[in-house]
Design a protein around this motif. Structure first.
Motif, short mmCIF file in Angstrom:
data_model
loop_
_atom_site.label_atom_id
_atom_site.label_comp_id
_atom_site.label_asym_id
_atom_site.label_seq_id
_atom_site.Cartn_x
_atom_site.Cartn_y
_atom_site.Cartn_z
N ALA A 32 -60.50 -2.89 -17.41
CA ALA A 32 -60.35 -1.83 -18.39
C ALA A 32 -60.64 -0.44 -17.82
O ALA A 32 -60.01 0.53 -18.21
CB ALA A 32 -61.25 -2.10 -19.60
N ASP A 33 -61.57 -0.36 -16.86
CA ASP A 33 -61.90 0.94 -16.28
C ASP A 33 -60.98 1.33 -15.12
O ASP A 33 -61.14 2.38 -14.51
CB ASP A 33 -63.36 0.98 -15.83
N SER A 34 -60.02 0.46 -14.80
CA SER A 34 -59.03 0.68 -13.72
C SER A 34 -59.66 0.80 -12.34
O SER A 34 -59.03 1.30 -11.42
CB SER A 34 -58.17 1.92 -14.00
N LYS A 35 -60.90 0.31 -12.18
CA LYS A 35 -61.59 0.42 -10.89
C LYS A 35 -61.59 -0.89 -10.10
O LYS A 35 -61.97 -0.91 -8.94
CB LYS A 35 -63.04 0.86 -11.09
N ARG A 36 -61.19 -1.99 -10.74
CA ARG A 36 -61.25 -3.30 -10.11
C ARG A 36 -60.01 -4.10 -10.46
O ARG A 36 -59.36 -3.84 -11.47
CB ARG A 36 -62.47 -4.09 -10.61
N ILE A 61 -65.88 3.51 -2.42
CA ILE A 61 -65.13 4.57 -3.12
C ILE A 61 -65.15 4.36 -4.63
O ILE A 61 -64.53 5.13 -5.36
CB ILE A 61 -63.68 4.69 -2.60
N ASP A 62 -65.84 3.31 -5.08
CA ASP A 62 -65.92 2.99 -6.51
C ASP A 62 -64.54 2.94 -7.15
O ASP A 62 -64.31 3.52 -8.20
CB ASP A 62 -66.84 3.98 -7.25
N GLY A 63 -63.64 2.25 -6.46
CA GLY A 63 -62.28 2.13 -6.97
C GLY A 63 -61.50 1.18 -6.08
O GLY A 63 -62.07 0.39 -5.33
N LEU A 64 -60.20 1.26 -6.17
CA LEU A 64 -59.32 0.33 -5.46
C LEU A 64 -58.72 0.95 -4.20
O LEU A 64 -58.36 2.13 -4.18
CB LEU A 64 -58.20 -0.12 -6.39
N GLU A 95 -66.20 3.19 4.69
CA GLU A 95 -67.49 3.81 4.41
C GLU A 95 -67.32 5.00 3.48
O GLU A 95 -68.17 5.87 3.41
CB GLU A 95 -68.16 4.25 5.72
N GLY A 96 -66.20 5.04 2.79
CA GLY A 96 -65.90 6.17 1.92
C GLY A 96 -64.87 7.07 2.60
O GLY A 96 -64.41 6.80 3.71
N GLY A 97 -64.50 8.14 1.92
CA GLY A 97 -63.54 9.08 2.48
C GLY A 97 -62.09 8.63 2.37
O GLY A 97 -61.19 9.35 2.76
N VAL A 98 -61.88 7.42 1.87
CA VAL A 98 -60.53 6.90 1.66
C VAL A 98 -60.16 7.21 0.21
O VAL A 98 -60.95 6.93 -0.69
CB VAL A 98 -60.51 5.37 1.89
N PRO A 99 -58.98 7.75 -0.03
CA PRO A 99 -58.62 8.04 -1.43
C PRO A 99 -58.44 6.74 -2.23
O PRO A 99 -57.92 5.76 -1.72
CB PRO A 99 -57.31 8.82 -1.32
N LYS A 100 -58.91 6.77 -3.47
CA LYS A 100 -58.70 5.64 -4.38
C LYS A 100 -57.22 5.56 -4.73
O LYS A 100 -56.54 6.58 -4.80
CB LYS A 100 -59.47 5.85 -5.68
N LEU A 101 -56.77 4.34 -4.96
CA LEU A 101 -55.40 4.19 -5.46
C LEU A 101 -55.35 4.72 -6.88
O LEU A 101 -56.30 4.57 -7.66
CB LEU A 101 -54.98 2.73 -5.45
N THR A 102 -54.24 5.32 -7.23
CA THR A 102 -54.05 5.77 -8.60
C THR A 102 -53.79 4.55 -9.49
O THR A 102 -53.44 3.46 -8.99
CB THR A 102 -52.86 6.74 -8.72
N ASN A 103 -53.91 4.72 -10.76
CA ASN A 103 -53.62 3.65 -11.71
C ASN A 103 -52.18 3.16 -11.53
O ASN A 103 -51.92 1.96 -11.52
CB ASN A 103 -53.87 4.13 -13.14
N ASP A 104 -51.24 4.08 -11.35
CA ASP A 104 -49.84 3.71 -11.16
C ASP A 104 -49.64 2.91 -9.87
O ASP A 104 -48.89 1.93 -9.84
CB ASP A 104 -48.94 4.95 -11.14
N GLU A 105 -50.30 3.33 -8.78
CA GLU A 105 -50.19 2.60 -7.51
C GLU A 105 -50.76 1.18 -7.66
O GLU A 105 -50.16 0.22 -7.18
CB GLU A 105 -50.95 3.33 -6.40
N ILE A 128 -62.54 -7.75 -7.56
CA ILE A 128 -62.51 -7.10 -6.24
C ILE A 128 -62.34 -5.60 -6.44
O ILE A 128 -61.53 -5.15 -7.26
CB ILE A 128 -61.32 -7.62 -5.40
N TRP A 129 -63.10 -4.84 -5.66
CA TRP A 129 -62.93 -3.40 -5.57
C TRP A 129 -63.62 -2.91 -4.31
O TRP A 129 -64.37 -3.65 -3.68
CB TRP A 129 -63.45 -2.69 -6.82
#
Length: 120
Positions: free
Chosen positions: A43-47, A97-100, A18-28, A92-93
């Protein structure tokens, strides 16, 4: 997130987010992608995204139905696309958190186990 094999990911279940989880970094995310076949970062590294060319439209729909069963069981739902009647794409994303997150890679690993009728 520690990089995990596809087998390790498949052994896990997606956790509610439900949020509050850190997004993975691009490197991760890039490191984890090396352990999955055919998935790439958008391209946006979010999915993460994967493309298949299936035998025909109905093969794509059968595949999507199997993906839907896993997605519902995991409580984690990807975007499913079919274009030109046989070009299948899944993105998938983690929406909250609008990310991975790890969930995205768990679902990708489980999708990779599904049978799919590919174009010969």
């Amino acid at each position: 997130m520690t990089t995990q094999s596809a087998e390790q990911l498949r052994a896990k279940r997606c956790l509610p987010c439900e949020g509050g989880v850190p997004k993975l970094t691009n490197d991760e995310a890039q490191a984890q992608l090396t352990r999955l076949s055919g998935w790439s970062l958008t391209a946006d590294s979010k999915r993460i995204r994967k493309d298949w060319t299936v035998k025909n439209f109905m093969a794509g729909m059968r595949f999507f139905n199997k993906v839907a069963e896993i997605a519902e069981a995991e409580g984690h739902h990807p975007d499913l696309h079919i274009a030109g009647y046989r070009n299948v794409t899944i993105e998938i994303w983690t929406h909250a958190i609008d990310g991975l997150s790890e969930n995205d890679f768990i679902l990708a690993a489980k999708i990779d186990e599904l049978p799919v009728e590919l174009k010969s």
